[in-house]
Design an enzyme around this catalytic site. Structure first.
Site, PDB file in Angstrom:
ATOM      1  N   LYS A  52      -9.339  -7.463  47.074  1.00  0.00           N
ATOM      2  CA  LYS A  52      -8.323  -8.431  46.621  1.00  0.00           C
ATOM      3  C   LYS A  52      -7.250  -8.608  47.691  1.00  0.00           C
ATOM      4  O   LYS A  52      -6.785  -9.709  47.958  1.00  0.00           O
ATOM      5  CB  LYS A  52      -7.720  -7.975  45.293  1.00  0.00           C
ATOM      6  CG  LYS A  52      -8.667  -8.267  44.134  1.00  0.00           C
ATOM      7  CD  LYS A  52      -8.381  -7.500  42.876  1.00  0.00           C
ATOM      8  CE  LYS A  52      -9.538  -7.742  41.895  1.00  0.00           C
ATOM      9  NZ  LYS A  52      -9.698  -6.715  40.905  1.00  0.00           N
ATOM     10  N   GLN A  96      -5.825  -3.208  37.640  1.00  0.00           N
ATOM     11  CA  GLN A  96      -7.256  -2.944  37.798  1.00  0.00           C
ATOM     12  C   GLN A  96      -7.767  -2.071  36.653  1.00  0.00           C
ATOM     13  O   GLN A  96      -7.199  -1.017  36.372  1.00  0.00           O
ATOM     14  CB  GLN A  96      -7.512  -2.266  39.158  1.00  0.00           C
ATOM     15  CG  GLN A  96      -8.976  -2.117  39.510  1.00  0.00           C
ATOM     16  CD  GLN A  96      -9.674  -3.456  39.734  1.00  0.00           C
ATOM     17  OE1 GLN A  96      -9.112  -4.386  40.271  1.00  0.00           O
ATOM     18  NE2 GLN A  96     -10.918  -3.543  39.307  1.00  0.00           N
ATOM     19  N   ASP A 119      -5.489 -12.511  35.382  1.00  0.00           N
ATOM     20  CA  ASP A 119      -6.786 -12.130  34.800  1.00  0.00           C
ATOM     21  C   ASP A 119      -7.081 -12.963  33.551  1.00  0.00           C
ATOM     22  O   ASP A 119      -8.226 -13.037  33.099  1.00  0.00           O
ATOM     23  CB  ASP A 119      -6.746 -10.661  34.360  1.00  0.00           C
ATOM     24  CG  ASP A 119      -7.370  -9.713  35.374  1.00  0.00           C
ATOM     25  OD1 ASP A 119      -8.295 -10.134  36.086  1.00  0.00           O
ATOM     26  OD2 ASP A 119      -6.935  -8.551  35.419  1.00  0.00           O
TER      27      ASP A 119
END
Ligand code: GUN
Length: 285
Positions: A52, A96, A119
């Site tokens: 990322k 995460q 997300d």
């Protein structure tokens, strides 16, 4: 049969994000910033976070890695999320997953500002997707839609079968296909006759997490087959949920693993971060 090149489609999307972000950053004087939280030392998660950061650099974003030890308490994690929510220089926040067992994932997700939730896991964003009024789409289903669009095949009126019903992939995937007027069936572990369902699919999306479980005799000739799976086969080699070698003979379009959906998930995260940035600086669209 054509193999859908996820790397190529992802590069195109990242190129577009980079160009648009450069233009806006230059004129507004603010650079998009993604904060990624990693708790503990799960090696796979560490690789995802590094990727990322790499993607951010590639498209010209600032990335902030917030790496916390395994021993982090819920209170400490919640405090970090609050700080990132309040930090105007941070436009996107991603925690995460999975988190270490002693931490409450749902509480963390619910604490992220929905406008920074790149997300799209926050219940507000999940609800917005349900009614078709969303800013962010979860990265993997959004990436799958881009791959389907890249084939030129129109979803409207097609029989779409999604195998898997996770909150992150299967459920939103079915919803996005429905938004484009597909006739959608969601299959799962309790589905009575999976083969009968998949054989009717013009568009088949496999998101189960079981190596090579979709065999050629389960696929309608000419189907578009999208493989979200990321597994290891009996030789330890990376493979998807679809038996690629068999199924490629029957499909019209098929995604490989690796090089299919994976790069798209990463590209869509950059797109979502840019969307969050545009919202923050007051630009629509
Ligand atoms: N872990 C595996 N996939 C994902 C994802 O899409 N988002 C987050 N936050 N964690 C993950």
């Amino acid at each position: 049969m054509e193999i859908i090149n996820g790397k190529e489609v992802a590069a195109r999307i990242k190129g577009q994000v980079k160009a648009d972000a450069e233009y806006l950053s230059y004129h507004v004087g603010i650079t998009p910033c993604l904060a990624v939280i990693l708790v503990g030392d799960d090696p796979a998660s560490a690789v995802y976070v590094k990727n990322k950061t790499k993607d951010c650099a590639e498209v010209g974003f600032i990335s902030r890695e917030c790496i916390l030890p395994e021993s982090t308490t819920q209170e400490e994690l919640m405090k970090l999320v609050k700080e990132l929510n309040e930090d105007e220089t941070v436009h996107g926040i991603l925690c995460q997953l999975p988190l270490p067992k002693h931490l409450d994932e749902r509480e963390v997700i619910n604490a992220i500002d929905p406008d920074k939730d790149v997300d799209a896991f926050h219940p507000v964003n999940v609800g917005r997707i349900m009614i078709g009024e969303y800013d962010f789409l979860p990265c993997t289903p959004a990436g799958v839609m881009e791959l389907i669009h890249s084939t030129g095949v129109c979803v409207e009126g097609k029989n779409c079968v999604v195998v898997g019903r996770s909150n992150i992939v299967g459920k939103p995937m079915s919803m996005l296909l429905l938004h484009e007027n597909g006739t959608v069936t969601t299959c799962h572990s309790k589905t009575k006759d999976l083969k009968a369902e998949t054989l009717r699919a013009d568009i088949l999306v496999a998101a189960v997490g079981k190596a090579k479980m979709i065999k050629a005799d389960m696929v309608k000739p000419g189907a578009v087959v999208i493989d979200v799976g990321m597994n290891r086969d009996e030789n330890g080699k990376l493979c998807g949920d679809v038996d690629f070698e068999e199924v490629k003979e029957k499909a019209s379009y098929i995604t490989p693993v690796p090089g299919g959906v994976g790069p798209m998930t990463r590209a869509m995260l950059m797109k979502n971060t840019f969307t969050a940035y545009k919202k923050a600086i007051g630009i629509k669209g």
